[in-house]
Each structure stands twice: as structure tokens, then as C-alpha cells.
Design a protein around this motif. Structure first.
Motif, PDB file in Angstrom:
ATOM      1  N   LEU B 328       0.839  -1.210   0.000  1.00 14.19           N
ATOM      2  CA  LEU B 328       0.000   0.000   0.000  1.00 14.19           C
ATOM      3  C   LEU B 328       0.868   1.252   0.000  1.00 14.19           C
ATOM      4  O   LEU B 328       0.542   2.242  -0.659  1.00 14.19           O
ATOM      5  CB  LEU B 328      -0.936  -0.002   1.217  1.00 14.19           C
ATOM      6  CG  LEU B 328      -2.129  -0.960   1.126  1.00 14.19           C
ATOM      7  CD1 LEU B 328      -2.865  -1.029   2.466  1.00 14.19           C
ATOM      8  CD2 LEU B 328      -3.091  -0.531   0.008  1.00 14.19           C
ATOM      9  N   MET B 329       1.972   1.209   0.710  1.00 11.93           N
ATOM     10  CA  MET B 329       2.851   2.379   0.739  1.00 11.93           C
ATOM     11  C   MET B 329       3.483   2.615  -0.620  1.00 11.93           C
ATOM     12  O   MET B 329       3.518   3.752  -1.107  1.00 11.93           O
ATOM     13  CB  MET B 329       3.928   2.211   1.797  1.00 11.93           C
ATOM     14  CG  MET B 329       4.766   3.471   1.936  1.00 11.93           C
ATOM     15  SD  MET B 329       5.666   3.487   3.477  1.00 11.93           S
ATOM     16  CE  MET B 329       6.852   2.225   3.095  1.00 11.93           C
ATOM     17  N   LEU B 330       3.975   1.558  -1.255  1.00  7.52           N
ATOM     18  CA  LEU B 330       4.570   1.721  -2.587  1.00  7.52           C
ATOM     19  C   LEU B 330       3.546   2.283  -3.576  1.00  7.52           C
ATOM     20  O   LEU B 330       3.853   3.141  -4.393  1.00  7.52           O
ATOM     21  CB  LEU B 330       5.098   0.378  -3.104  1.00  7.52           C
ATOM     22  CG  LEU B 330       6.262  -0.248  -2.325  1.00  7.52           C
ATOM     23  CD1 LEU B 330       6.649  -1.584  -2.958  1.00  7.52           C
ATOM     24  CD2 LEU B 330       7.471   0.690  -2.269  1.00  7.52           C
ATOM     25  N   ALA B 331       2.322   1.791  -3.457  1.00  7.04           N
ATOM     26  CA  ALA B 331       1.293   2.203  -4.417  1.00  7.04           C
ATOM     27  C   ALA B 331       0.848   3.639  -4.184  1.00  7.04           C
ATOM     28  O   ALA B 331       0.657   4.397  -5.143  1.00  7.04           O
ATOM     29  CB  ALA B 331       0.089   1.267  -4.324  1.00  7.04           C
ATOM     30  N   THR B 332       0.671   4.012  -2.919  1.00 10.66           N
ATOM     31  CA  THR B 332       0.045   5.304  -2.631  1.00 10.66           C
ATOM     32  C   THR B 332       1.044   6.391  -2.261  1.00 10.66           C
ATOM     33  O   THR B 332       0.708   7.574  -2.303  1.00 10.66           O
ATOM     34  CB  THR B 332      -0.912   5.178  -1.425  1.00 10.66           C
ATOM     35  OG1 THR B 332      -0.147   4.835  -0.259  1.00 10.66           O
ATOM     36  CG2 THR B 332      -1.975   4.117  -1.674  1.00 10.66           C
TER      37      THR B 332
END
Lengths: 626, 626
Positions: B328-332
Motif C-alpha cells: 500500500l505504501m509503494l502504491a500510494t
């Protein structure tokens, strides 16, 4: 005598169903609903899902796809027991005919040597007694023998009791000294055999019960997955300090151990069970009297691990707690055991069956977080579904038939006798008519307890001279009073018996006043799961909040209460001062912050045993303090 | 790149094990112990108990008594993955030799058509894919493919990765459109296939992952006993509001769904997982970051059902939470996800392995009521034993190998990059050396955090011009400050990234100060199980009391604390003001009574991740308030 427990010795003498009768009130109604609906409902399900048919199919000798779990035979036996008590109480000829039919079905499956089980020993099945940890063969016998006891006491010898004798003999033959020197993973054969010995006079059965009790805890069973404490095979009965493992097993075993102890004069064994029971009540019992705090192994947790939302508090553990407490009371004469019987009966047993007697709770948690839909009336639920609604049947459906047999015999728990008089344990409209020291002594009890606090005991007959009437005063009943035939009210101590001794004449009255105003109750500070909460009780009845009674569609999770304000009663309902909160946080842990004010509301509570009778709702007994 | 997650798109770019290295401190030590002891320990157990031998025995073609549960093949695959990362990090030739040996053993069991499983399809076994609810065949493949990804990224194509390709092709052949249009009861094949697609460039694998994600929730599986929510087959991924059912399954599925979402540009799917994760963190996560609150089904409970003593908080759920939060961190690009990664890593993952790396917790409850003896070093424990001591192995032993693969790759969670600069997520001694917008940018991080609050980031190289260094400021870090190369301290907001932008030159320093004084933390009032309690945290580290530190042999059940007095630190230990109580009651419920005064004491706490390292003790994180 038509009573479920008839010890060879003990301080109090149980009365039979002919001696004590329910004449109305809550328990009279529960007994009537049980007779009219529950027994019929159970019979219908047992027929429909094939658990009865297993017997004829097993007898046919060909491999068959057996219905139900390994213990399903026992449901038929528990229902037979319920029918036997009910026939004893009412003589219902319709039930007698069904009893004979069931007896015939069971009989066809019995083997030459007495063996009787539809799960083992037939073509395509595991051999007999090859799975003592999980097979439940002796467990099924235990319930069969209890049915046999009911039949012998209510009716006398017949085809069914002869069938039971062959089972009991078979068990002694196979599991006696030099035989399979092991125990069953699920206790109940101990109490079954001991009681069957009492009912038949066969000392051999008592000796076999004694062997089973003594063997327990000597590691004759394997680890079994949950560890040996699960089936109380971790240590000998006489060495344990507290009940542990699977709650129903632990309590059934306790019942059997008491039977053995009192009939063999083994005071040390009796004291061991008493010690374990007392510790369990002090540290491992829910406010409702429910026992068991874990779903995964249906077990007691450690001391003070009493989570309301995961309170397993199985209905059958309620039945088994009554069995144990009753035996301890008969043995010791301590009326205090009646407190737990009352609490369990009102909150666990009574609430486990719907008012119409056809849906049931298997587990009885004190907190239901989600408003589950009502299960379909034709569908058996998984027994560990943590549902907030009663179901008509379960995959493991031990509870409906267990409740049926208990309600059928419930009158006997109302009173006992000894050579001095009568002891009254449960206050409900009833009549008691027995012999005290050889002379007739008869009482009637009139009361609307616990809705009202007055109990009127009227003497109907006294053919003896001076008699003592002993009345249980519950431990919560601070301010109770008793008034004898002299008409003078006298304060009595909570938790101690109130006694009235007189040369009673017909028409004499004893009045007991118990303070049944709704009251706040707080938990021991060590019960982590309900810290910072309070509950409302009314007499022995635990109350609860249901979301259906909250304003604006609120959930019980949003509720806090003000326990500084006494609960009030209005139009037959109990109300508490409460607040409804609306909260949210991204991360639910942080520095102390003053909690926001909620919206004030007055919230109605309902008896726990009447929960889930008005459609889906979240529910909680323990209410967080504002 | 030598990194476990390499999305096709996203806001942040992960770094590889060559780009970010642990240079000491807690995590450097954990990684070294993992390499030196844990991987070897797991290999020893897998050999000793026959779970590796299953492969050669399955290949032999004759019926055999298979060792282990249906998912035991996956333990070998997770260990192979750990070895692959470790080889990538260090090039250890001894490990490389063991890797080749394991590959050869696995390869012999692979069938002509790519099928590979030792539990199904061989003589005397159930047919392939006949038990998708419980069979775990695709689950095992999922872990195998993750090992294949590690090998491809750290080494390149070899016998092992070719074996993995044949498995991936087989899965697409059998489970594609027109094939078996079902899912596996235990998710992880989704993330495995999606990552394997990234590592191989084969779009077919991503499409199959997408099919599996979309099929989930369409009831292709049966009820399975716990209901379909148990394996997230109750509703489509994109419709759910919160994670539910078996925690590891739910989190693995979330990881795979994010992989599919970002590689197919499916923003709605990404948003659905993000929504579920956020709700889960808000309402279904323990203070430790642990997830899962039920033993019976290893599942999330309802909102706010977070019992500390029955906090299942499985170690593998910790691993899976890191997998999901990282994606989720990489994506957002939202650095806040690093808060949960930090919390889970310090409290769950780090504490799940003993300091010497050879004993493990499967469940990580926040309250242990009984001081259990240390399990024997040569005996596998039942995985649901609620033990307070680490065991060398479990009957279901998913956690040791899962932890091994996570520690081996842990460095990559320290930092990411984007076109503007570097983001630092975890503060630990480390070096970061990567390309930003095509030019080298290298930093070293020096810190004794969280024992001390200062983090010094030194620029080692900057071949570009202006660069931004972004620093995660945890949500608890009220009063944090950052000092850039200009030397001027600047307050930064807790829970928001601190950024320093400059044309950095080698030798430039950034200093972050985080307030790591021990602090009291209280729970959301809706978390029933810990109402009236507080816990002490120090930075991200949760502390706990152990009975071994209490005066006079007291148990943690007798402890209350005074949270009005701040915890104090002395000689590296944290102390709180406490009272020790001595209580008993015959019935643990009654009218409100002022609690008796306890004996005052100052009690030392220890980090939760260091619990149970000094022999048997009862333990609790949440301390009842005096």
C-alpha cells in the motif's frame, strides 16, 4: 423414588416428582412448554435427520452412511430420559407409546453381548472401543443408563431397562479389572453407572463407576490434541484443585465422583470435588452462573479469564452444573449450592430455550456484538457459531435433549427433606407433600418471585409434631426477612439458611421477603474482560441491554451507563441512566483524553433469559461505566 | 532487483538488498542471527521430521505415510525463499550448496505436467485439487513462486526457477478460463503469481492472479465448517469493507489484490483493499500491531473484539501485515503505512523469535495468565497451545520459515526512492545507495533509536542536484524535530512526513529527533477487553510486565498501576508506580465496594519483544489502573 439423584447417604433427602410439583409460575410454564413442544420438537428432528434411523441401519448389518456425529446416539437416550420423567410426572399415554417405539428401535441395534452403538463395530466402521479419546461409546452408555434410571424410578422394569442392564453388564465385563483398563474421553458413564446401581441395587455397577473415577487422570488416554486436561485425564480426581478442560466433561465427571464418594463413604473424594467446585465458582464462573470461557475446546479458561463475548457457557454445562451442585447439596446439607442452581437455571437453562420451546442456544455468551439474523427454522447450525439468535438444531445437538430432560425433572430441585423437616431451595409456585420422620408434612408455596420478593409458604398438613422449614437466603439478599406463624418479622442473614421451627398446623404461614429491587453488580477487579463495567441483576435474574431498545438505531457498543444512579422499575421494566456515544479514531490507542460527552438516554433492560426474542439485536450484560 | 515486491506502477520505488543494507543495531543483529541460526534450525527440523523426505517418497510412486500437515510442502518453499534472499545478500557458498540440494529434492516430485505436491494425487492419496477448501495445493505454489521470485531477482534463471515456471504454467493451464474455475482455501497464489509475472515478464501469470482475485467471494468454495468468510469467499474483494476471517489468509489475499490492482491499473480494486486495511487498523488491530483475535479459527473478530489474553496475533499475520502495508505504501506513497510496519516488526516479528533465533511464538497474545514451563528443545508444540514460552517447532510450523524469509529481506523495508529523492521508513543503522532520477544518491543512517530519539542521516554521495529526503514521523511522535544541513531545528507534525530538500553535498547531515521517552497509552473506550487499563510504550516498542519482576512472587493478576505518574527510566529500564493486591471472594460479583489498598511497589517493565526470555512468567501489556 421418581427423582434423578438418590444417594446412598447424605445430609438431605431428595423428593420425587410425586412429592414436589410445580403449580404454575415461570418454571411451571417452562415445564409445560417442554412437555408440549420441546420433546416433540426433538423427536421430530431426530427422526428427520436420521439419528434414530442409525439404529435400524446398524442392525441391518450392511455398511451404511451413518448420520450425525459420533455421539448422536446419546441424543436419543437423553430424549428417552426426558420422556421417562414426563411419563412419571403425568402418565401421558401418547408419550408412553412413543417411549415403547423408541425402545424397540434402540433394542434392534443391541448386540448379543450387550454392546450398543451405531458408530463402531459394524461393517465399514472402526472396531469397538478403538477410539476411546473421541469415540464417545461409554458416554452414550452413560446417558442411556440415566434414561434407564428414570424409567426404573418412574415405571419399573421393562424392555428398556432390561436393555440397559445388558449394557451395564457389558461395560463391567469389558472395562472391569483385567479388561480394557481405560476411561472414556467424555465422562458421564460414572454417574450413569452409579445411579443405575442405586436404581437396580447391583453393587457391581457402583464398583465399575468407582474404577472409572479412580482411573481418570492416570493417562489411560492419549494427548488427543487439546492435551489431557481437556478430558480431565491430566491428574487424578482427588488431586485436582479446580475444574479445568472441557466444562461439560469436568462437571459430569464431578457428578459421578460425588455419587461414588457418597455411596462408598469416601469423604476424601467428596472433599476433593467440593474443593474444585468452590474454586470454580470463585474464579471461573460467569455472572449468569455459566461455566466455560473458551470456544476452541469448550473449556474452562484460567482463573478470572471470563470474557463475556466469548463466554462459551454451554447450555449442557449449565445442566451439568445443576447436576453437580445438587449432589453437593444433598451430600453436605449446605443450602448455598442452591444459589448457583438458581442462577444457572434462570439465566443459562431458561434462556437457552426460546419461550415456545423449539429453538435453542448452544453457547450462552454475555455479549453479542453483531445483530445476527434469525436462523432458518429448518436448518441445523454449526454448534460453535457465536450467534445471537437461537437455532432449531445444531450439528452437535447435545443441548436441546439435555435441556428437555432437565426441565422434565425440574420440580425435584425445589425442595428436599430430612428428619427435622423440609428445605426449600427454589421459590416458585409449587406443592410439597412428603414424609418427615415417617409423618406427612405438606406445604404449598405461592410467590411471584423474582418479579416480587414475597414468598408465602402455607402448611397444608402436618401429621408430626415440631418441624423445621429451612429456606435458602441467597447471598445477594441483604435485608431479607422471615415471618413465622407467630407473625413477627425477623431479619435473616444473606447467604445463610433461614429456619422456622414450630409445631405447624394446617393453615400456618411462613413469609419470606427477599429484596428483589433491581441492583447494580460489579465484578471482581481481577476479571479483566469486564473491568470498568457494571451489570444489573434482579434477584437471581441477570439483565441485559439489547440494541433494539437503544434510541436512534444505536448499537450496544456505543452505550455507557451511570451506575451511581440506581436502576428504576416502571411498568414492569427496568431502566438505567445511560449515554450513547459517537466515536472514531484512525488508531485506537493514544494518550489519555477526556472522553467526549455522549447523548443522555434512559435505556430499558431485559432479562438475559428473554434476550433475542424480538429479532436481531446486539446485546450486552456488562455495561461500560460512563 | 533484489527486492521482494516490484510493482509495475506506484508512487514509490522499492530498493534492492544491494541498495539498502543494515549496518548493525537491532535489525542488523536480527538479520545476522537469522542467517547464522534460524535458517539452519528450520532446515534441521524439516529434515528431522520428514517434511523434506515427503518429496522423495512421493516421487518413489509407492503409497507412503506422509509426514506433516497438508501444507507442509510450503515450509520448504519458504525456507528456500529465505535462503535465496540470504544468498542474494551475502553470496554465502554454503547456503548456495544447500539451495541446490533442496532444489534437486523438490524437483524429483514434480510431475510431467508441472503438478507438484506431496499430499495429493499419489497412490493412496486423494486426487489432485479434490479438496480446494483445505488442500492448500495452490497455497503451496504461492510460496514456491515467491521463492522463485527471490531466486530470479537475486541470481537469475536456474533449475529452481525453471521448476517454478512449470508450476506457474500448470496453474494457468488448470485454473484458467474453462478450467477449474475455483480458488484455493488459503490465499497466497495471487501474490505469488503476480510477482512471478513481474520477475519473468509473463503476462499470463498476472492474468491468472487477476482471475483468482476476481473469483474470490463468488462462492466457488463450500462452507468449510467456519463459514466462507473464513477464507474470504463470502464476498468479492472489491465489495468488502474490512478484513475478516482467517487473518493470514485475509492479508495474503490483500497483498495479491494490490499486486493485481497496480499492475492492471485497477484503481477501484486498490481503493477497496486500502479501505479494508484502514478499517482493520482502526478497529481490529492490537496495540502491538498484531492482527487476529480468535484462536478457534485464527481469525479477526468483530470490531473492537481485541482480547489481550486471546489475542491470536499469529506471527504469520505479522509477516502478512508487513506484506500488505508495504504494497500500500509503494502504491500510494503514504508514509503512514510505515507506522504499522514498524509496530508489527518491533513487537510481533521481533518478539516471535528468541534472541538466539531457534525458538518461536506462533501466537502472540498480549497477556499470559500462567507461567508455563519452557517447552523441550526437541519437541514440536501444538500451534494453538496458548503458551507463554517460545517453542522450537510446531505441528503447524508456518511461522519459523515465514519469519526467516522476512528477516532475510528486512533491509528493503528501510527506505524507498522516487524521482525526487529518498524516503526513510525505518530508523536503524543502515546505508542507502541508489539512483535518483538517474544519478547516485547515497546516505548512511546512524541511530540508537528507539533507545534514543536521535537519527543522524549523513549524505555520502549526491551526483544529482536538489534532492528531497523524506522521513516518516510516527503518529505518536508529538514534539518531533528535524534539522537540515542549515542546522536550524524545525518542529514537524506527528503522523506527517518530514521533508528536507537541498542540493546535498557529501558530509551534509539531517537530524531527526523523535520523542522516545516512555509514555502511557490508553485504549479506545470501545475495546472492551482492556477497559480501565493503560500500557507503556517507548517509541514503537510496547512494554509489558512479567511476574518475574514483581516483588514477593506476585502474579501479574495482582498488579495495578498509577498512570497519573509518568513511567521513569533508570539504568536502561523503565519503571512504573504500581500496587500489588491480595484479594479473595466466594462469589466474584457483588455491590460496588471500594477496592482495598494494595502494597505500593515500583515495577520494572520489559519490551514485549523481549518477553519470555528469562524463564516461566505470567505477563501482561495492558495494566489495570489502581
Amino acid at each position: 423414588m421418581t427423582t434423578p439423584v438418590q444417594p446412598g447417604s447424605g445430609r438431605l433427602r431428595p423428593l420425587g416428582l410425586q412429592e414436589v410439583r410445580l403449580t404454575g409460575g415461570h418454571w411451571g410454564e417452562r415445564q409445560a412448554v417442554n412437555a408440549a413442544n420441546t420433546i416433540r420438537h426433538c423427536l421430530h428432528w431426530l427422526e428427520t435427520i436420521g439419528w434414530i434411523e442409525n439404529f435400524t441401519r446398524a442392525a441391518a448389518g450392511a455398511p451404511f452412511e451413518r448420520a450425525g456425529r459420533e455421539f448422536s446416539d446419546s441424543e436419543i437416550y437423553k430424549l428417552v430420559e426426558a420422556m421417562a420423567w414426563e411419563i412419571g410426572r403425568t402418565g401421558d399415554p401418547g408419550l408412553e407409546a412413543r417411549f415403547a417405539e423408541l425402545t424397540a428401535v434402540i433394542a434392534v441395534a443391541q448386540e448379543e453381548d450387550g454392546y450398543l452403538n451405531t458408530m463402531f463395530g459394524h461393517p465399514g466402521q472402526l472396531p469397538r472401543y478403538s477410539e476411546l479419546e473421541w469415540g464417545h461409546e461409554l458416554y452414550c452408555y452413560g446417558h442411556l443408563l440415566q434414561a434407564g434410571v428414570a424409567r426404573l424410578r418412574c415405571h419399573g422394569e421393562d424392555d428398556f431397562t432390561r436393555l440397559c442392564r445388558r449394557v451395564a453388564d457389558h461395560v463391567c465385563d469389558v472395562f472391569g479389572l483385567g479388561g480394557i483398563e481405560k476411561v472414556c474421553g467424555h465422562a458421564v458413564i460414572e454417574a450413569g453407572l452409579a445411579e443405575f446401581a442405586r436404581a437396580t441395587g447391583e453393587a457391581r455397577y457402583l464398583e465399575q463407576a468407582r474404577l472409572f473415577v479412580e482411573r481418570r487422570g492416570t493417562h489411560t488416554l492419549g494427548d488427543g490434541g487439546f492435551g489431557r486436561a481437556y478430558y480431565q485425564d491430566d491428574m487424578p480426581v482427588r488431586e485436582a484443585e479446580v475444574l479445568r478442560g472441557h466444562a461439560v466433561r469436568a462437571l459430569y465427571l464431578s457428578s459421578g465422583a460425588i455419587d461414588v464418594a457418597v455411596d462408598t463413604g469416601d469423604d476424601a473424594l467428596l472433599e476433593a470435588v467440593r474443593r474444585q467446585w468452590d474454586a470454580t465458582v470463585r474464579r471461573r464462573t460467569h455472572l449468569t452462573g455459566g461455566m466455560g470461557s473458551r470456544y476452541i475446546d469448550e473449556a474452562f479458561g484460567p482463573d478470572f479469564a471470563l470474557p463475556p463475548d466469548r463466554a462459551y457457557s454451554e447450555s449442557c454445562a449449565g445442566v451439568a452444573a445443576v447436576m453437580t451442585a445438587w449432589r453437593l447439596m444433598l451430600a453436605t446439607g449446605d443450602l448455598g449450592y442452591g444459589d448457583v442452581i438458581e442462577r444457572v437455571s434462570w439465566n443459562v437453562l431458561s434462556g437457552a430455550v426460546a419461550p415456545d420451546g423449539t429453538t435453542f442456544f448452544y453457547a450462552n455468551p454475555l455479549h453479542v456484538r453483531t445483530a445476527d439474523a434469525t436462523p432458518p427454522h429448518d436448518h441445523a447450525l454449526p454448534h460453535q457459531a457465536a450467534g445471537g439468535q437461537r437455532a432449531p438444531w445444531y450439528d452437535v445437538s447435545c443441548c436441546p435433549t439435555n435441556l428437555a430432560r432437565t426441565f422434565a425433572q425440574f420440580a425435584v430441585y425445589v425442595a428436599t427433606a430430612d428428619d427435622a423437616g423440609i428445605q426449600i431451595h427454589q421459590y416458585t409456585p409449587s406443592s410439597i407433600d412428603t414424609l418427615v420422620d415417617g409423618s406427612r408434612f405438606a406445604l404449598t408455596v405461592a410467590t411471584a418471585y423474582p418479579d416480587e420478593g414475597t414468598v408465602v409458604i402455607r402448611v397444608e398438613a402436618n401429621q408430626g409434631s415440631e418441624r423445621t422449614v429451612s429456606l435458602r437466603v441467597p447471598v445477594w439478599a441483604e435485608g431479607a426477612e422471615v415471618t413465622g406463624p407467630d407473625g413477627v418479622p425477623r431479619p435473616v442473614e444473606a447467604g445463610r439458611p433461614a429456619t422456622v421451627t414450630a409445631a405447624f398446623a394446617p393453615g400456618d404461614e411462613i413469609r419470606l421477603h427477599l429484596p428483589v429491587e433491581p441492583r447494580w453488580t460489579v465484578p471482581d477487579p481481577r476479571i479483566d474482560a469486564v473491568r470498568g463495567c457494571a451489570a444489573v441483576e434482579r434477584g437471581p435474574v441477570v439483565l441485559c441491554a439489547e440494541s433494539i431498545d437503544l434510541p436512534g438505531g444505536a448499537d450496544v457498543a456505543e452505550l455507557t451507563v451511570d451506575a451511581a444512579v440506581a436502576p428504576v422499575e416502571r411498568d414492569g421494566r427496568v431502566y438505567v441512566s445511560a449515554q450513547i456515544h459517537d466515536r472514531e479514531a484512525d488508531w485506537p490507542y493514544g494518550p489519555a483524553a477526556s472522553d467526549e460527552e455522549g447523548k443522555s438516554a434512559e435505556v430499558a433492560l431485559v432479562p438475559f433469559h428473554r434476550r433475542a426474542t424480538r429479532g436481531p439485536a446486539s446485546m450486552r450484560v456488562w455495561l461500560p461505566l460512563s
